[in-house]
Scaffold this motif. Structure first.
Motif, PDB file in Angstrom:
ATOM      1  N   ASP A  96       0.831  -1.204   0.000  1.00  0.00           N
ATOM      2  CA  ASP A  96       0.000   0.000   0.000  1.00  0.00           C
ATOM      3  C   ASP A  96       0.866   1.256   0.000  1.00  0.00           C
ATOM      4  O   ASP A  96       0.606   2.209  -0.744  1.00  0.00           O
ATOM      5  N   LYS A 142       2.654   1.682  -3.467  1.00  0.00           N
ATOM      6  CA  LYS A 142       1.771   2.162  -4.535  1.00  0.00           C
ATOM      7  C   LYS A 142       1.564   3.668  -4.467  1.00  0.00           C
ATOM      8  O   LYS A 142       1.313   4.326  -5.485  1.00  0.00           O
ATOM      9  N   LYS A 143       1.693   4.217  -3.274  1.00  0.00           N
ATOM     10  CA  LYS A 143       1.459   5.651  -3.076  1.00  0.00           C
ATOM     11  C   LYS A 143       2.742   6.479  -3.116  1.00  0.00           C
ATOM     12  O   LYS A 143       2.697   7.686  -3.376  1.00  0.00           O
ATOM     13  N   HIS A 144       3.872   5.834  -2.862  1.00  0.00           N
ATOM     14  CA  HIS A 144       5.117   6.585  -2.727  1.00  0.00           C
ATOM     15  C   HIS A 144       6.200   5.957  -3.609  1.00  0.00           C
ATOM     16  O   HIS A 144       6.565   4.788  -3.413  1.00  0.00           O
TER      17      HIS A 144
END
Length: 362
Positions: free
Chosen positions: A72, A75-77
């Motif tokens: 998670d 996927k964001k960073h």
């Protein structure tokens, strides 16, 4: 040895998008989501004021939700790489896979239950660059299971950058920090083929001692503070009740002597290495056992005769060791007893502890 040659036992699930990172931060992860420690650790990495870092997280086949948490975040960073070990192989193996993937000029290690100050890596990086040092040691402070700090900040022993000569290297061996309290030049690992022992606990100290013999110049940075979490599940907390952990601790100690002989430095540093083995590992391990309420069970599962024979064969001139000779008479006597008869040492420790408790109660 290429990176791909070493990645047969893991899968790279997500690669970071940092092309030329200043620092590669390697984070071994095992079951820290369940404890609630993983997210604070990752958040402290994301909060770093130095942005040109890659964060390589290696999930060591966690049995909780740790891998999903890592995915998670990745996927964001774009700074995250996520690797999954195919089977649980312990922290040393995970760190090695991170080293093989590291692209940074420097390498650092962060345990997945710990936290770091927001300027941690920026300060270390600037000190390393300004002083042209191969390694920089940071300060650290204990944090509890709720993330609260306690105790004073433990600062590095040295206050300035300096080249290592024989005397200062001996001092470093006897007063070093933990593997996670240093920023290392990645060339120390990659040009010297230094890696952690795999599939055992206490893998950090044999590696750290090997690195000390390759470091030419070292610095310190008291402004960078590492938050070292003390929890019930930590390696040191569980050691007294775990016979296997004690055996692995002693096996790691033997690696220090064996590695130094293979690397051709033992003869030049024999006195300090022998003393380190005896004082830091043998005596301290026996002390840990003696403080354990279930020490009798531990004793039944340990082959101390083999350990005693190893000491006699590999460290025959204990009394002549200059570091041993600097001890008090009581310390020298206890060291000799521990070598000759670990069981007798433990029995005496039990008696001394019992007398001490009776005096306190009176």
């Amino acid at each position: 040895m290429t990176n791909q040659d070493t990645l047969y036992d893991c899968d790279i699930l997500i690669k970071n998008k940092i092309k030329y990172p200043c620092i590669s931060v390697i984070v071994p992860v095992y079951n820290q989501s369940r404890a609630g420690f993983l997210v604070p650790c990752l958040d402290s990495l994301l909060a770093q004021t130095l942005k040109d870092i890659e964060i390589i997280c290696i999930d060591d086949s966690s049995e909780d939700d740790s891998l999903n948490v890592l995915l998670d975040y990745a996927k964001k960073h774009p700074s995250f790489t996520v690797v999954k070990m195919k089977e649980n192989s312990r922290q040393g193996t995970a760190r090695n896979r991170g080293i093989d993937l590291a692209k940074g000029k420097y390498i650092a290690f962060v345990d997945s239950d710990d936290m770091i100050s927001s300027n941690y890596f920026e300060q270390l990086y600037h000190v390393a660059e300004e002083t042209h040092s191969d390694a920089v040691e940071a300060s650290f402070q204990y944090i509890d299971e709720n993330g609260n700090t306690f105790g004073s900040i433990s600062k590095p022993h040295e206050n300035k950058a300096h080249a290592l000569d024989h005397a200062s290297r001996e001092h470093l061996i006897l007063s070093h920090g933990m593997i996670w309290s240093y920023l290392f030049s990645s060339s120390l690992f990659k040009e010297n083929d230094i890696r952690f022992p795999e599939k055992i606990r206490y893998e950090d100290t044999p590696t750290l001692i090997r690195l000390f013999f390759k470091i030419n110049r070292i610095a310190s940075c008291s402004k960078s503070v590492y938050g070292y979490r003390q929890s019930k599940s930590s390696t040191m907390a569980t050691t007294p009740n775990d016979t296997k952990a004690i055996k692995e601790r002693l096996a790691a100690a033997k690696m220090i002597l064996e590695n130094s002989k293979e690397d051709g430095v033992y003869s030049s540093y024999q006195d300090v290495l022998d003393y380190y083995f005896l004082k830091v590992y043998l005596i301290n391990t026996l002390y840990i056992i003696s403080e354990n309420d279930n020490s009798s069970e531990t004793l039944n599962n340990m082959d101390f005769r083999r350990l005693s024979l190893y000491c006699k064969n590999h460290i025959p001139n204990v009394i002549r060791n200059p570091f041993i000779r600097q001890m008090s008479f009581r310390q020298r006597l206890s060291t000799i007893i521990a070598i000759r008869s670990p069981n007798l040492y433990l029995s005496l420790r039990k008696v001394i502890s019992h007398i001490g408790r009776r005096r306190k109660s009176n």
